[in-house]
Design a protein around this motif. Structure first.
Motif, PDB file in Angstrom:
ATOM      1  N   GLN A  19       0.834  -1.206   0.000  1.00  0.00           N
ATOM      2  CA  GLN A  19       0.000   0.000   0.000  1.00  0.00           C
ATOM      3  C   GLN A  19       0.868   1.256   0.000  1.00  0.00           C
ATOM      4  OE1 GLN A  19      -2.393  -0.641   3.450  1.00  0.00           O
ATOM      5  NE2 GLN A  19      -4.016  -1.667   2.315  1.00  0.00           N
ATOM      6  N   THR A  84     -17.456   8.434 -12.120  1.00  0.00           N
ATOM      7  CA  THR A  84     -16.200   7.740 -11.807  1.00  0.00           C
ATOM      8  C   THR A  84     -14.985   8.644 -11.739  1.00  0.00           C
ATOM      9  OG1 THR A  84     -15.721   7.231 -14.147  1.00  0.00           O
ATOM     10  CG2 THR A  84     -17.062   5.649 -12.913  1.00  0.00           C
ATOM     11  N   ALA A  87     -13.676   9.226  -8.138  1.00  0.00           N
ATOM     12  CA  ALA A  87     -13.284   7.951  -7.528  1.00  0.00           C
ATOM     13  C   ALA A  87     -11.983   7.422  -8.133  1.00  0.00           C
ATOM     14  CB  ALA A  87     -14.400   6.926  -7.714  1.00  0.00           C
ATOM     15  N   GLN A  90      -9.141   9.202  -6.524  1.00  0.00           N
ATOM     16  CA  GLN A  90      -8.974   8.740  -5.141  1.00  0.00           C
ATOM     17  C   GLN A  90      -8.321   7.360  -5.081  1.00  0.00           C
ATOM     18  OE1 GLN A  90     -13.194   9.190  -4.069  1.00  0.00           O
ATOM     19  NE2 GLN A  90     -12.556  10.601  -2.452  1.00  0.00           N
ATOM     20  N   GLN A  91      -8.690   6.501  -6.012  1.00  0.00           N
ATOM     21  CA  GLN A  91      -8.199   5.119  -6.018  1.00  0.00           C
ATOM     22  C   GLN A  91      -6.821   4.975  -6.653  1.00  0.00           C
ATOM     23  OE1 GLN A  91     -11.375   3.200  -8.138  1.00  0.00           O
ATOM     24  NE2 GLN A  91     -12.882   3.634  -6.540  1.00  0.00           N
ATOM     25  N   ARG A  93      -6.185   5.289  -9.820  1.00  0.00           N
ATOM     26  CA  ARG A  93      -6.295   4.696 -11.154  1.00  0.00           C
ATOM     27  C   ARG A  93      -5.930   5.692 -12.238  1.00  0.00           C
ATOM     28  NH1 ARG A  93     -11.973   1.402 -11.078  1.00  0.00           N
ATOM     29  NH2 ARG A  93     -11.260   0.846 -13.161  1.00  0.00           N
TER      30      ARG A  93
END
Length: 275
Positions: A19, A84, A87, A90-91, A93
């Motif tokens: 992580q 999306t 998000a 945030q992720q 991606r």
């Protein structure tokens, strides 16, 4: 028991380490990989859309390409939607969301933003000659995009005009193309969102649609960026400012919004430049 505990701690450490690697500073990761993952719309004309030759083009596409070029990086395009785009930032991606996203304080709680790179406002698109202003359309069904500032602004405007059924009269869709299709088919009497998007779709049917009424909001677009990553945010801000200073920004702007385009929209503000 002791072995099991050690194994458990080892697994936890491995997960934490993984992580930590994924959560590393965006700037360092981009400079290491020489790749920028940009979230872009696919049906937001003329921001980012597929043209008749199935090419992914548009103002936002060209802005993202220019940023990648100036940072000596490859641009990886990632499709996003209104639901999306935050998000995905945030992720992890995507590294930036160049997706006609209004910079709002509420959104800033979730991600960071660049300086404003585009200035727009919300209007109303109708079939030509059907309505003359906002007052005339009160009580009618109006399309907008779900989960956007346009949806909130539209409900507030209708309530301000005395529409007691504003919640029912605002019909929300997932995509811009679905809003336009509903207007074409007569399922709604109008479509309200950022004016440049409306101009883009109206240009598909020249002379059949028109924008009416005053702007009901200011829509300053910012590039969505990972939270608390100042080095990456500064890099994007400096790049936008450099594009403005050397004229590249206006070259891209006039390509898509200049007076000789189907989407003509005069530049209303100047890009913020720091001394």
């Amino acid at each position: 028991m002791r072995f099991g505990k050690i194994l458990f701690l080892a697994v936890i450490f491995a997960l934490f380490s993984a992580q930590a690697v994924l959560a590393g500073p965006t700037y360092d990761q981009v400079m290491k990989d020489k790749v920028i993952r940009a979230g872009l719309m696919t049906d937001s004309i003329p921001g980012a859309f597929y043209n008749k030759d199935n090419e992914w083009v548009g103002f936002d596409v060209d802005i993202a390409k220019e940023i990648a070029k100036r940072l000596d990086c490859e641009l990886k395009r990632v499709p996003v939607t209104n639901k999306t785009r935050i998000a995905f930032v945030q992720q992890g991606r995507i590294d930036m969301s160049v997706a006609n996203m209004t910079h709002k304080r509420e959104r800033d709680k979730s991600i960071d933003f660049s300086i404003t790179y585009f200035f727009d406002g919300q209007k109303l698109l109708v079939k030509k000659g059907s309505f003359a202003n906002w007052d005339e359309i009160v009580g009618q069904k109006i399309a907008t995009m779900q989960g956007t500032t346009s949806e909130v602004n539209l409900k507030n405007k209708l309530e301000e005009l005395g529409d007691t059924n504003a919640d029912d009269n605002v019909i929300s869709f997932q995509k811009e193309s679905e809003c336009f299709q509903a207007l074409e088919m007569g399922r709604v009497a109008g479509w309200s969102t950022d004016s440049t998007i409306l101009l883009g779709y109206a240009a598909k049917r020249p002379g059949e649609y028109e924008l009416i009424g005053d702007f009901i909001s200011d829509e300053p677009y910012g590039i969505g960026l990972p939270e608390d990553d100042s080095k990456w945010r500064d890099t994007i801000n400096f790049t936008i400012q450099d594009m403005w200073l050397d004229g590249t920004y206006m070259d891209i702007y006039n390509k898509w919004y200049g007076p000789d385009t189907p989407y003509s929209f005069p530049m209303t503000e100047q890009i913020e430049v720091w001394p």
